[in-house]
Design a protein around this motif. Sequence first.
Motif, mmCIF file in Angstrom:
data_model
loop_
_atom_site.group_PDB
_atom_site.id
_atom_site.type_symbol
_atom_site.label_atom_id
_atom_site.label_comp_id
_atom_site.label_asym_id
_atom_site.label_seq_id
_atom_site.Cartn_x
_atom_site.Cartn_y
_atom_site.Cartn_z
ATOM 1 N N ILE A 125 0.828 -1.212 0.000
ATOM 2 C CA ILE A 125 0.000 0.000 0.000
ATOM 3 C C ILE A 125 0.862 1.262 0.000
ATOM 4 O O ILE A 125 0.704 2.144 -0.844
ATOM 5 C CB ILE A 125 -0.942 0.012 1.219
ATOM 6 N N GLY A 126 1.797 1.338 0.956
ATOM 7 C CA GLY A 126 2.579 2.555 1.132
ATOM 8 C C GLY A 126 3.479 2.880 -0.033
ATOM 9 O O GLY A 126 3.617 4.046 -0.437
ATOM 10 N N THR A 127 4.120 1.874 -0.626
ATOM 11 C CA THR A 127 5.037 2.130 -1.724
ATOM 12 C C THR A 127 4.302 2.642 -2.957
ATOM 13 O O THR A 127 4.792 3.531 -3.663
ATOM 14 C CB THR A 127 5.826 0.853 -2.079
ATOM 15 N N VAL A 128 3.128 2.097 -3.218
ATOM 16 C CA VAL A 128 2.338 2.572 -4.359
ATOM 17 C C VAL A 128 1.956 4.038 -4.153
ATOM 18 O O VAL A 128 2.071 4.868 -5.075
ATOM 19 C CB VAL A 128 1.082 1.695 -4.549
ATOM 20 N N LEU A 129 1.525 4.393 -2.940
ATOM 21 C CA LEU A 129 1.183 5.788 -2.654
ATOM 22 C C LEU A 129 2.398 6.701 -2.803
ATOM 23 O O LEU A 129 2.319 7.777 -3.408
ATOM 24 C CB LEU A 129 0.606 5.900 -1.239
ATOM 25 N N GLY A 338 17.181 8.913 4.056
ATOM 26 C CA GLY A 338 17.426 8.259 2.783
ATOM 27 C C GLY A 338 16.294 8.461 1.805
ATOM 28 O O GLY A 338 16.507 8.672 0.601
ATOM 29 N N GLY A 339 15.056 8.436 2.299
ATOM 30 C CA GLY A 339 13.898 8.603 1.436
ATOM 31 C C GLY A 339 13.811 9.986 0.827
ATOM 32 O O GLY A 339 13.379 10.147 -0.320
ATOM 33 N N GLN A 340 14.219 11.018 1.573
ATOM 34 C CA GLN A 340 14.175 12.367 1.038
ATOM 35 C C GLN A 340 15.137 12.521 -0.130
ATOM 36 O O GLN A 340 14.904 13.312 -1.049
ATOM 37 C CB GLN A 340 14.524 13.372 2.150
ATOM 38 N N ALA A 341 16.214 11.738 -0.131
ATOM 39 C CA ALA A 341 17.201 11.828 -1.208
ATOM 40 C C ALA A 341 16.853 10.940 -2.393
ATOM 41 O O ALA A 341 16.974 11.350 -3.552
ATOM 42 C CB ALA A 341 18.589 11.453 -0.674
ATOM 43 N N ALA A 342 16.431 9.703 -2.139
ATOM 44 C CA ALA A 342 16.276 8.722 -3.216
ATOM 45 C C ALA A 342 14.826 8.404 -3.532
ATOM 46 O O ALA A 342 14.569 7.615 -4.444
ATOM 47 C CB ALA A 342 17.004 7.431 -2.834
ATOM 48 N N GLY A 343 13.893 8.987 -2.814
ATOM 49 C CA GLY A 343 12.482 8.669 -3.039
ATOM 50 C C GLY A 343 11.956 7.769 -1.951
ATOM 51 O O GLY A 343 12.577 6.761 -1.606
ATOM 52 N N TYR A 344 10.805 8.113 -1.406
ATOM 53 C CA TYR A 344 10.262 7.351 -0.280
ATOM 54 C C TYR A 344 9.793 5.962 -0.703
ATOM 55 O O TYR A 344 9.734 5.043 0.107
ATOM 56 C CB TYR A 344 9.119 8.118 0.377
ATOM 57 N N ALA A 345 9.466 5.782 -1.981
ATOM 58 C CA ALA A 345 9.079 4.454 -2.445
ATOM 59 C C ALA A 345 10.262 3.498 -2.340
ATOM 60 O O ALA A 345 10.128 2.353 -1.900
ATOM 61 C CB ALA A 345 8.566 4.528 -3.882
#
Length: 401
Positions: A125-129, A338-345
């Motif tokens: 769910i979270g990665t798709v969002l 890490g997510g802010q740099a490379a994408g939260y997905a």
Amino acid sequence: MYVVESKGGAIACMLLALFLLGTWPAVLTMLERRGRLPQHTYLDYSITNFLAAVLIALTFGQIGSSTPDMPNFITQLSQDNWPCVLFAMVGGIVLSLGNLASQYAFALVGLSVTEVITASITVVIGTVLNYFLDGKINRADILFPGVACFLIAVCLGSAVHSSNAADNKVKLDSLPSDKKGGEKALQEIPNKDGLKDLESGNGSAEKANFGTADFLVQLENQRAIKVFGKRNFIGLAITFFAGACFSLFSPAFNLATNDQWHTLKEGVPLLVVYTAFFYFSLSCFFLGIILNITFLYHPVLGLPKTSFKAYLKDWDGRGWALLAGLICGFGNGLQFMGGQAAGYAAADAVQALPLVSTFWGILIFGEYRKSSRRTYVLLMGMLVMFIAAVAILMASSGHRS
């Protein structure tokens, strides 16, 4: 402030977060198996979990000079950024609910299976969002096959739990009726201190071996949450609820730091990751404190009633509970950096933390010892899917401009 900018730095943050976030549940599980009430443990955990966010904000969030586009943590506290602050706090609330539910699921379903199911639901769910919120900066042709691996792992995790529960029932059915239901007297380990060494192997030489029926009965007598007689449905329902909560905290944090819905006034800078993480952890802290003080006097799942005074006097295992909060806090912080740099997905690759939790579950708690061949085959399939998923999700990393 310190900002992770490179893809390599983001992956390093994710790998360290993966280890930390897979370790703290093992500490909570250990304390529950030693008889410490989960309400007491979670109150201690909440304190240091919030402390970790404060330390990260006052160090990484204050390095260097503040600029209008990227203000430091303290500078941003006085700015008019409440719409994004509320998104961060919503993320903290759902994470707190998920963590609170999962500590009960650890006892009812087991550390490994709980982590597999909750992490897989989070990714599906979270990665798709996050993929759509991040403007599709991650490679869809790589990302979604990784999500599919997690979805398969959910099914395998549920099958592992059912198979292992059936194995344990067969073991317990072999015992005389007076030894079932956690009613066996522990002549070999007569005191609480001896019981604490059940998993570590430091107790009496007469203790039961991992995976045996006697071990299951001894563990039932010792642990805080009694599992004999509880239906599998209860544990799985709590686990799926925790997974649903976990699936929403990362997208909420993404909205807080990137304002994809344009809620901020013109000229107001975006929340930096450290400010968002502070508010995120603040709401997580307050909700955890309120709910667990309530559970002291109105416990669930048949736990004994206690009090705040009794909690303050309970120093048995407090150091471990405080450590668990720090580990989780720093793990969450590294995931967001890490997510802010490379994408939260892509950062959702840390949801492969069951790889770490399963290692601790097997090494420390003897999970799946003396189980059937079917259980072992399902367990290996589950772990293979997770290894594939974490590799694929990290390979889908993009770069935020």
